[in-house]
Design an enzyme around this catalytic site. Structure first.
Site, short mmCIF file in Angstrom:
data_model
loop_
_atom_site.label_atom_id
_atom_site.label_comp_id
_atom_site.label_asym_id
_atom_site.label_seq_id
_atom_site.Cartn_x
_atom_site.Cartn_y
_atom_site.Cartn_z
N TYR A 298 -2.03 -0.37 9.97
CA TYR A 298 -2.04 -0.84 8.58
C TYR A 298 -0.77 -0.42 7.86
O TYR A 298 -0.13 -1.22 7.16
CB TYR A 298 -3.27 -0.29 7.86
CG TYR A 298 -3.45 -0.84 6.46
CD1 TYR A 298 -3.89 -2.14 6.26
CD2 TYR A 298 -3.21 -0.05 5.33
CE1 TYR A 298 -4.07 -2.65 4.98
CE2 TYR A 298 -3.37 -0.55 4.06
CZ TYR A 298 -3.80 -1.86 3.89
OH TYR A 298 -3.96 -2.37 2.62
N SER B 279 0.85 -1.19 0.00
CA SER B 279 0.00 0.00 0.00
C SER B 279 0.88 1.24 0.00
O SER B 279 2.01 1.21 0.53
CB SER B 279 -0.90 0.01 1.24
OG SER B 279 -1.54 1.26 1.40
#
Length: 245
Positions: free
Chosen positions: A156, A143
């Site tokens: 995350y 990501s």
């Protein structure tokens, strides 16, 4: 003949989103897809789509927090196919969007367990099988927040930075083998996870996960020679890593 005819691919988190569409895209290219996910219904829908497209799949309903089950998965693949050509490590959870100091311990632990530990455990389980392939390919889904360190995305972002580092180390360790390993940043994509993170965003402004999946497939082909790099879907190209400036 399809470009992945006769090859075997393992996709985690295959019941929805990017994992679902990647599994379908690989099957359309001729790969037999081993689809892993916790949600049986989503896997069955995927299987229907793959069969309708003339492909084949093996469904593995499994909770990736069950680490011994991940270990058994590698053994089962070895017994049935003897090797593995492609790994797409896609499974992941968002956790919560909140200040680092406000994240509940159980949320942080779950994010790390699924996004990092389970990914490592899958790598550990199937690496011997990928090394048996004449052109093993591994794609680790990352990501952009692994690099932007965006506020409130702590667990995350940290988990994706961790799996990118695992991928880079793994690529260094296998650079003399016929195994290429890259990370893949899908960018903002029209998925349930994105909607959870950005509830006010219009999903129609984002690429559909099927579009992202089509960019993952080339990284799985035998003629992909890149390894140890990061592919960013938004720019449509590979990037090198560098030290902090």
């Amino acid at each position: 003949m399809a470009s992945l005819e006769g090859r075997t691919a393992l996709v985690t988190g295959a019941s929805r989103g990017i994992g679902y569409w990647t599994a379908l895209a690989l099957a359309k290219q001729g790969a037999h897809v081993i689809a892993v996910a916790r949600t049986t219904g989503g896997l069955e829908e995927l299987d229907d789509e793959i069969q309708a497209a003339g492909g084949s799949a093996t469904l593995v309903p499994m909770d990736l927090t069950d680490m011994p089950a991940i270990d058994r998965l590698g053994g089962a693949i070895n017994e049935r196919w003897g090797s593995l050509d492609i790994l797409v490590a896609n499974a992941g959870v968002l956790g919560t969007i909140s200040p680092v100091g406000h994240v509940e311990a159980k949320v942080f632990d779950k994010v790390m367990a699924i996004n990092v530990t389970a990914t490592w455990r899958v790598i550990r389980s199937v690496e011997p099988l990928l090394l048996k392939s004449d052109a093993g390919r591994a794609v680790i889904i990352s990501s952009g927040v692994a690099h932007s360190a965006r506020a409130f995305w702590g667990p995350y972002a940290a988990s994706k930075a961790a799996v990118e580092t695992l991928a880079r180390v793994w690529a260094q360790e296998t650079r003399k083998a016929a195994l290429n390993i890259n990370s893949f940043d899908p960018g903002a994509t029209r998925t349930a996870m994105r909607a959870q993170a950005m509830p006010g965003e219009n999903p129609e402004t984002l690429p559909h996960p099927s579009e992202v999946a089509e960019k993952i497939v080339p990284l799985c082909l035998p003629d992909c020679t890149e390894s140890g790099r990061l592919y960013r879907a938004a720019e449509g190209r590979f990037f090198d890593y560098r030290l902090p400036e």
